[in-house]
Design an enzyme around this catalytic site. Structure first.
Site, mmCIF file in Angstrom:
data_model
loop_
_atom_site.group_PDB
_atom_site.id
_atom_site.type_symbol
_atom_site.label_atom_id
_atom_site.label_comp_id
_atom_site.label_asym_id
_atom_site.label_seq_id
_atom_site.Cartn_x
_atom_site.Cartn_y
_atom_site.Cartn_z
ATOM 1 N N ASP A 49 0.838 -1.196 0.000
ATOM 2 C CA ASP A 49 0.000 0.000 0.000
ATOM 3 C C ASP A 49 0.879 1.255 0.000
ATOM 4 O O ASP A 49 2.045 1.199 0.426
ATOM 5 C CB ASP A 49 -0.898 0.029 1.234
ATOM 6 C CG ASP A 49 -1.998 -1.023 1.192
ATOM 7 O OD1 ASP A 49 -2.358 -1.456 0.081
ATOM 8 O OD2 ASP A 49 -2.504 -1.399 2.271
ATOM 9 N N TYR A 77 6.227 -8.295 8.655
ATOM 10 C CA TYR A 77 6.010 -6.848 8.777
ATOM 11 C C TYR A 77 6.225 -6.406 10.226
ATOM 12 O O TYR A 77 5.935 -7.157 11.164
ATOM 13 C CB TYR A 77 4.575 -6.468 8.406
ATOM 14 C CG TYR A 77 4.146 -6.800 7.004
ATOM 15 C CD1 TYR A 77 4.283 -5.875 5.975
ATOM 16 C CD2 TYR A 77 3.577 -8.041 6.715
ATOM 17 C CE1 TYR A 77 3.864 -6.179 4.686
ATOM 18 C CE2 TYR A 77 3.156 -8.350 5.429
ATOM 19 C CZ TYR A 77 3.309 -7.419 4.421
ATOM 20 O OH TYR A 77 2.895 -7.730 3.139
ATOM 21 N N ASP A 91 -6.419 2.515 7.501
ATOM 22 C CA ASP A 91 -5.112 3.093 7.818
ATOM 23 C C ASP A 91 -5.251 4.599 7.954
ATOM 24 O O ASP A 91 -6.294 5.181 7.650
ATOM 25 C CB ASP A 91 -4.037 2.695 6.794
ATOM 26 C CG ASP A 91 -4.287 3.255 5.393
ATOM 27 O OD1 ASP A 91 -4.924 4.317 5.262
ATOM 28 O OD2 ASP A 91 -3.842 2.618 4.422
ATOM 29 N N ARG A 182 -3.612 -4.061 7.601
ATOM 30 C CA ARG A 182 -4.537 -3.036 8.112
ATOM 31 C C ARG A 182 -5.872 -3.653 8.539
ATOM 32 O O ARG A 182 -6.544 -3.133 9.438
ATOM 33 C CB ARG A 182 -4.739 -1.912 7.098
ATOM 34 C CG ARG A 182 -5.119 -2.328 5.706
ATOM 35 C CD ARG A 182 -4.890 -1.183 4.715
ATOM 36 N NE ARG A 182 -4.921 -1.640 3.334
ATOM 37 C CZ ARG A 182 -5.930 -1.406 2.496
ATOM 38 N NH1 ARG A 182 -6.977 -0.711 2.898
ATOM 39 N NH2 ARG A 182 -5.869 -1.837 1.256
#
Length: 310
Positions: A49, A77, A91, A182
């Site tokens: 993203d 992540y 987000d 997210r």
């Protein structure tokens, strides 16, 4: 019949491990590399993203053939989320749709992060590239149309809370490809009853490559002379796969589509077991084919998954 486009002499074949910066889209980064460095044939093994930064595997030339085999592995992540806020995109770049007082303890946040490991599916964000009737969900959302609720299977291999200073918390997660981090944060916020939104995300690893191997976008674009040195060649682009170097006659058989017998002993040339995958190289060490050990007419052979010769 039209002529085949002439290959740009600057075109490379292999994998570029890019450290995508936060801000631009993954597609925008690829477009810059394509235009500025003459990489007409280019792809990726899993986008990030715009908010996210970190490892983006850029596939160049023949390297685009590796997409299914580099996209399927897990991703790691680290990130940060803020409790008490919900946005339409899950987000911090989205529109705030709800703000709530945060009345939870650090231990409750830790338990909620640990609970990610129990998930087997997740909701797909309305603002995502997933499609419904051929249209990306984000196009429906931006047009104000009703967005269907979609779910997808996920596997969370590991999750840990790194730090919490309410209402902000930091975490690390290793998950199956295609997982929306997210969405993990959004679902955590719902379970805690106060909402949560992702505020920062770093992809540390897109297996088998990590952040320590990544090159910054500016470094790549501003130093075209050394660009070839940054590209991992095809023969090394699947370091977790066994490699077998073939004699010229064997290589010709592979180019003709022949399935070669699997040797009995794993440590022999062409040795393997049912289901094993391997990279075949020619006598010079150039890539020939991706193969998998399968039964054909009662004999275990190396089935050609993808030819890689030029």
């Amino acid at each position: 019949m039209g002529r085949k486009p002439k290959r740009d002499p600057r075109q490379r074949d292999g994998v570029l491990v890019l450290h995508k910066p936060s801000g631009p889209t993954s597609a925008g980064c690829l477009t810059d590399i394509k235009r500025q460095l003459g990489q007409r044939k280019i792809g990726h093994a899993g986008t990030l993203d715009p908010l996210a930064e970190g490892v983006l595997l850029v596939l160049l030339g023949q390297g685009t053939k590796l997409a299914p085999y580099l996209s399927e592995d897990s991703k790691t992540y680290s990130g940060e989320f803020r409790l008490g806020i919900c946005t339409d995109t899950f987000d911090i770049q989205g529109k705030i749709i709800q703000e709530t007082n945060v009345d939870v303890t650090p231990d409750q946040v830790r338990e909620a992060v640990d609970a990610w490991q129990d998930l087997t599916e997740q909701d797909v964000p309305a603002y995502s590239a997933a499609k419904h009737n051929g249209k990306p969900l984000y196009s429906l959302a931006r047009a104000g149309e009703e967005v269907p609720v979609k779910t997808k299977p996920v596997t969370i291999h590991a999750a840990e809370l790194l730090d919490v200073t309410l209402p902000v918390a930091k975490f690390r997660v290793r998950c199956s490809t295609g997982t929306y981090v997210r969405s993990l944060v959004h679902s955590l916020g719902k379970r805690l009853g106060c909402g949560a939104t992702l505020t920062a995300l770093l992809r540390e690893e897109s297996r088998p490559f990590g952040l320590h191997q990544a090159h910054g976008l500016d470094d790549v674009l501003n130093d075209p002379e050394h660009f070839p040195e940054k590209v991992i060649p095809m023969a090394e682009a699947l370091p977790h796969w066994p490699r077998h170097r073939l004699t010229p006659p064997m290589a010709e058989l592979v180019k003709n589509g022949t399935w070669l017998p699997v040797a009995d002993a794993p440590d022999q040339l062409l040795g393997g077991s049912p289901g094993d995958q391997a990279l075949l190289l020619d006598n010079e060490g150039g890539p020939l084919a991706l193969v998998e050990a399968k039964i054909q007419n009662g004999q275990l052979k190396w089935a050609i998954l993808r030819g890689l010769w030029a």
